[in-house]
Design a protein around this motif. Sequence first.
Motif, PDB file in Angstrom:
ATOM      1  N   TYR A 180       0.808  -1.129  -0.040  1.00  0.00           N
ATOM      2  CA  TYR A 180       0.075   0.005  -0.175  1.00  0.00           C
ATOM      3  C   TYR A 180       0.743   1.186   0.324  1.00  0.00           C
ATOM      4  N   THR A 181       2.033   1.445   0.806  1.00  0.00           N
ATOM      5  CA  THR A 181       2.733   2.561   0.898  1.00  0.00           C
ATOM      6  C   THR A 181       3.502   2.748  -0.497  1.00  0.00           C
ATOM      7  N   PHE A 182       3.891   1.583  -1.168  1.00  0.00           N
ATOM      8  CA  PHE A 182       4.568   1.683  -2.264  1.00  0.00           C
ATOM      9  C   PHE A 182       3.570   2.231  -3.429  1.00  0.00           C
ATOM     10  N   ILE A 183       2.451   1.874  -3.451  1.00  0.00           N
ATOM     11  CA  ILE A 183       1.454   2.261  -4.567  1.00  0.00           C
ATOM     12  C   ILE A 183       0.938   3.525  -4.441  1.00  0.00           C
ATOM     13  N   THR A 184       1.093   4.143  -3.105  1.00  0.00           N
ATOM     14  CA  THR A 184       0.772   5.746  -2.976  1.00  0.00           C
ATOM     15  C   THR A 184       1.600   6.594  -4.015  1.00  0.00           C
ATOM     16  N   GLY A 185       2.760   5.823  -4.580  1.00  0.00           N
ATOM     17  CA  GLY A 185       3.894   6.619  -5.251  1.00  0.00           C
ATOM     18  C   GLY A 185       4.694   7.974  -4.672  1.00  0.00           C
ATOM     19  N   ALA A 186       4.670   7.918  -3.278  1.00  0.00           N
ATOM     20  CA  ALA A 186       5.357   8.651  -2.643  1.00  0.00           C
ATOM     21  C   ALA A 186       6.895   8.797  -2.737  1.00  0.00           C
ATOM     22  N   LYS A 187       7.260   9.962  -2.917  1.00  0.00           N
ATOM     23  CA  LYS A 187       8.827   9.866  -2.884  1.00  0.00           C
ATOM     24  C   LYS A 187       9.689   9.224  -1.708  1.00  0.00           C
ATOM     25  N   LYS A 188       9.201   9.587  -0.595  1.00  0.00           N
ATOM     26  CA  LYS A 188       9.655   8.991   0.516  1.00  0.00           C
ATOM     27  C   LYS A 188       8.597   8.041   0.952  1.00  0.00           C
ATOM     28  N   ARG A 189       9.076   6.692   1.103  1.00  0.00           N
ATOM     29  CA  ARG A 189       8.069   5.419   1.709  1.00  0.00           C
ATOM     30  C   ARG A 189       8.907   4.788   2.879  1.00  0.00           C
ATOM     31  N   ILE A 190       8.259   5.048   4.141  1.00  0.00           N
ATOM     32  CA  ILE A 190       8.592   4.978   5.412  1.00  0.00           C
ATOM     33  C   ILE A 190       8.001   3.803   6.018  1.00  0.00           C
ATOM     34  N   GLY A 191       8.548   2.914   6.669  1.00  0.00           N
ATOM     35  CA  GLY A 191       7.810   1.693   7.324  1.00  0.00           C
ATOM     36  C   GLY A 191       8.946   0.872   7.812  1.00  0.00           C
ATOM     37  N   TYR A 192       8.318  -0.210   8.752  1.00  0.00           N
ATOM     38  CA  TYR A 192       9.007  -1.142   9.512  1.00  0.00           C
ATOM     39  C   TYR A 192       9.247  -2.278   8.640  1.00  0.00           C
ATOM     40  N   LEU A 193      10.447  -2.921   8.698  1.00  0.00           N
ATOM     41  CA  LEU A 193      10.907  -4.236   8.104  1.00  0.00           C
ATOM     42  C   LEU A 193      11.188  -5.072   9.422  1.00  0.00           C
ATOM     43  N   LYS A 194      10.903  -6.248   9.095  1.00  0.00           N
ATOM     44  CA  LYS A 194      11.599  -7.042  10.348  1.00  0.00           C
ATOM     45  C   LYS A 194      13.371  -7.294  10.227  1.00  0.00           C
ATOM     46  N   LYS A 195      13.596  -7.548  11.173  1.00  0.00           N
ATOM     47  CA  LYS A 195      15.431  -7.498  11.319  1.00  0.00           C
ATOM     48  C   LYS A 195      15.935  -8.329  10.098  1.00  0.00           C
ATOM     49  N   GLY A 196      16.838  -7.926   9.131  1.00  0.00           N
ATOM     50  CA  GLY A 196      17.602  -8.637   8.232  1.00  0.00           C
ATOM     51  C   GLY A 196      16.826  -8.626   6.894  1.00  0.00           C
ATOM     52  N   MET A 197      15.485  -8.020   6.761  1.00  0.00           N
ATOM     53  CA  MET A 197      14.750  -8.204   5.685  1.00  0.00           C
ATOM     54  C   MET A 197      15.327  -6.959   4.635  1.00  0.00           C
ATOM     55  N   LYS A 198      15.025  -7.006   3.403  1.00  0.00           N
ATOM     56  CA  LYS A 198      15.074  -5.907   2.456  1.00  0.00           C
ATOM     57  C   LYS A 198      13.879  -5.691   1.812  1.00  0.00           C
ATOM     58  N   SER A 199      13.397  -4.704   1.214  1.00  0.00           N
ATOM     59  CA  SER A 199      12.190  -4.596   0.728  1.00  0.00           C
ATOM     60  C   SER A 199      12.133  -3.474  -0.431  1.00  0.00           C
ATOM     61  N   LYS A 200      11.690  -3.761  -1.590  1.00  0.00           N
ATOM     62  CA  LYS A 200      11.621  -2.702  -2.863  1.00  0.00           C
ATOM     63  C   LYS A 200      10.471  -1.566  -2.410  1.00  0.00           C
ATOM     64  N   PHE A 201       9.739  -1.908  -1.512  1.00  0.00           N
ATOM     65  CA  PHE A 201       8.444  -0.826  -1.243  1.00  0.00           C
ATOM     66  C   PHE A 201       8.898   0.335  -0.623  1.00  0.00           C
ATOM     67  N   TYR A 202       9.708  -0.180   0.606  1.00  0.00           N
ATOM     68  CA  TYR A 202      10.094   1.261   1.305  1.00  0.00           C
ATOM     69  C   TYR A 202      11.351   1.466   1.027  1.00  0.00           C
ATOM     70  N   ASN A 203      11.620   2.746   0.750  1.00  0.00           N
ATOM     71  CA  ASN A 203      13.214   3.314   0.591  1.00  0.00           C
ATOM     72  C   ASN A 203      13.732   4.050   1.679  1.00  0.00           C
ATOM     73  N   MET A 204      12.782   4.248   2.747  1.00  0.00           N
ATOM     74  CA  MET A 204      13.301   4.676   4.175  1.00  0.00           C
ATOM     75  C   MET A 204      13.089   3.735   5.206  1.00  0.00           C
ATOM     76  N   PRO A 205      13.437   2.561   5.304  1.00  0.00           N
ATOM     77  CA  PRO A 205      12.884   1.662   6.161  1.00  0.00           C
ATOM     78  C   PRO A 205      13.523   1.597   7.484  1.00  0.00           C
ATOM     79  N   LEU A 206      12.586   1.365   8.549  1.00  0.00           N
ATOM     80  CA  LEU A 206      13.523   1.210   9.877  1.00  0.00           C
ATOM     81  C   LEU A 206      13.193  -0.330  10.569  1.00  0.00           C
ATOM     82  N   TYR A 207      14.097  -1.023  11.051  1.00  0.00           N
ATOM     83  CA  TYR A 207      13.962  -2.243  11.665  1.00  0.00           C
ATOM     84  C   TYR A 207      13.071  -2.142  12.741  1.00  0.00           C
ATOM     85  N   GLU A 208      12.071  -3.115  13.019  1.00  0.00           N
ATOM     86  CA  GLU A 208      11.374  -3.261  14.040  1.00  0.00           C
ATOM     87  C   GLU A 208      12.388  -3.157  15.385  1.00  0.00           C
TER      88      GLU A 208
END
Length: 337
Positions: A105-133
């Motif tokens: 959902y965050t990715f689909i918004t098309g926002a320039k900065k996409r912020i959200g949590y990832l589980k430790k060690g994960m990578k994601s193409k959907f968030y470009n400003m992730p934080l680990y849980e």
Amino acid sequence: MVKKILFIRRDNIGDLVCTTPAIHAVRNHYPDARIGILVNTYNVDAIRNNPDINEIYTYEKAKHAPEKNKISVWLNNLKVLHKIRKEKYDAAIGCGSYSPRLARYTFITGAKKRIGYLKKGMKSKFYNMPLYEPEEILHEAEKTFNLLSCLGINGAPQQLRIFPSGDEVRKVQDILNASGFSKEKYLIAFHISSRRPENRWPAEKFMELGKLILDRYNAAILLLWSPGSEKNIYHPGDDEKAEFIKNSLKPKPIACKTTKLGELISALSLSSLVVCCDGGAMHIAAALQKPIVTVWGSTNPKSWAPWGTRHVILTDGKDASNVSVNDVFAAISTMLG
């Protein structure tokens, strides 16, 4: 420069209420920004009338509308997401623990900065400003607030925020007046429902508690619950439980069947003290700065305790039904002085 910021909160009522300190912090940090939020039809009333928010986008979960064609629900939701993309948000914040759907959902918004949590060690193409849980257990208000570090906002969350509708407050006031309620009395709200079975306190114990309160205090009981029959497989409610409690007490409680979330918010806003189980109503009461006595099952208080208001949590860590009536009454007596 961040001029448009979108929050995404697609889960339950309490989760959304716990997001309001973060929204307020963004408003204070970026006073001229346009702030939007994507929520669902189930929880949207929790942020209506919030002066920090410029735009509310509402989508519908198919499970909340079993009478509707699923394809039509999905198509309407796509229209909502298309509208968001056209706004060209600078930042979108996926609030809550990591889930693949929230990330999409965050990715689909098309926002320039996409912020959200990832589980430790994960990578994601959907968030470009992730934080680990976070490794330590944080309250949901703190955990959501920490996502703002990506926007240069640090510190601690302040008070939860909720804004009752004036029209709905007057409707509840009319119900109180029709019952003969006197403002000299305490108005003690019983909210008897909870989504999780282990967090539900039995009707018989609410009834016994009501008798103790009415014998000891100059008080009236405002009875609140999730509307609907317990037999409804799509939206089970507590109509039967409420009817039992209402018919077991003398004088009868003021029964207020709130069919909309806004009505529940307004009813709680008029109470002197709230007795409830763990759930959305508890977080609403906290946002309204009401003293709370709450009976819990297995929920972790570190994550979900009432934030920023006087409260007592009674639990054995397993099942709410194990909490005694006398312990709840003692907590109420302490609160009322």
